[in-house]
Write an enzyme that holds these catalytic residues in place. Structure first.
Site, mmCIF file in Angstrom:
data_model
loop_
_atom_site.group_PDB
_atom_site.id
_atom_site.type_symbol
_atom_site.label_atom_id
_atom_site.label_comp_id
_atom_site.label_asym_id
_atom_site.label_seq_id
_atom_site.Cartn_x
_atom_site.Cartn_y
_atom_site.Cartn_z
ATOM 1 N N GLN A 70 0.828 -1.213 0.000
ATOM 2 C CA GLN A 70 0.000 0.000 0.000
ATOM 3 C C GLN A 70 0.867 1.270 0.000
ATOM 4 O OE1 GLN A 70 -3.398 0.034 -0.098
ATOM 5 N NE2 GLN A 70 -3.348 -2.186 -0.291
ATOM 6 N N SER A 71 2.103 1.163 -0.425
ATOM 7 C CA SER A 71 3.072 2.254 -0.322
ATOM 8 C C SER A 71 2.706 3.478 -1.161
ATOM 9 C CB SER A 71 4.450 1.744 -0.753
ATOM 10 O OG SER A 71 5.360 2.812 -0.835
ATOM 11 N N ASN A 72 2.509 4.603 -0.495
ATOM 12 C CA ASN A 72 2.295 5.858 -1.206
ATOM 13 C C ASN A 72 3.573 6.298 -1.911
ATOM 14 O OD1 ASN A 72 -0.396 6.204 -0.538
ATOM 15 N ND2 ASN A 72 0.097 7.233 1.369
#
Length: 96
Positions: A70-72
């Site tokens: 889920q890395s921005n």
């Protein structure tokens, strides 16, 4: 010589938080880095402008980064890479 790219929508606004300021009886402001660009999250782009500029100056054509699924930061790197015409490879850790 410029040491960064101009990818983000800058400068972002500084807004007074009216209700908080009133409740706390002081002037409270917030820097709106959420407005740097909808495809690139907040302050992530500020670092990427320097990193990607360095990569381009060194002749690289691919960005590689890692993070959680889920890395921005990973999402921002891809968006910025596309914007400047670079390929991007992500190494993502799954929560499963």
């Amino acid at each position: 010589m410029k040491n960064k790219l101009n990818i983000a929508n800058l400068p972002t606004k500084i807004e007074r938080l009216k209700n908080f300021s009133k409740d706390l009886n002081l002037n409270l402001f917030i820097k709106r880095d959420d407005q740097t660009g909808s495809e690139i999250s907040g302050n992530k782009i500020r670092k990427l402008e320097y990193s990607i500029k360095e990569a381009l100056d060194l002749g690289y054509d691919t960005l590689i980064t890692c993070g959680g699924s889920q890395s921005n930061h990973a999402r921002s790197t891809v968006a910025a890479g596309i914007k400047v015409g670079m390929s991007t490879t992500l190494v993502l850790k799954s929560d499963v």
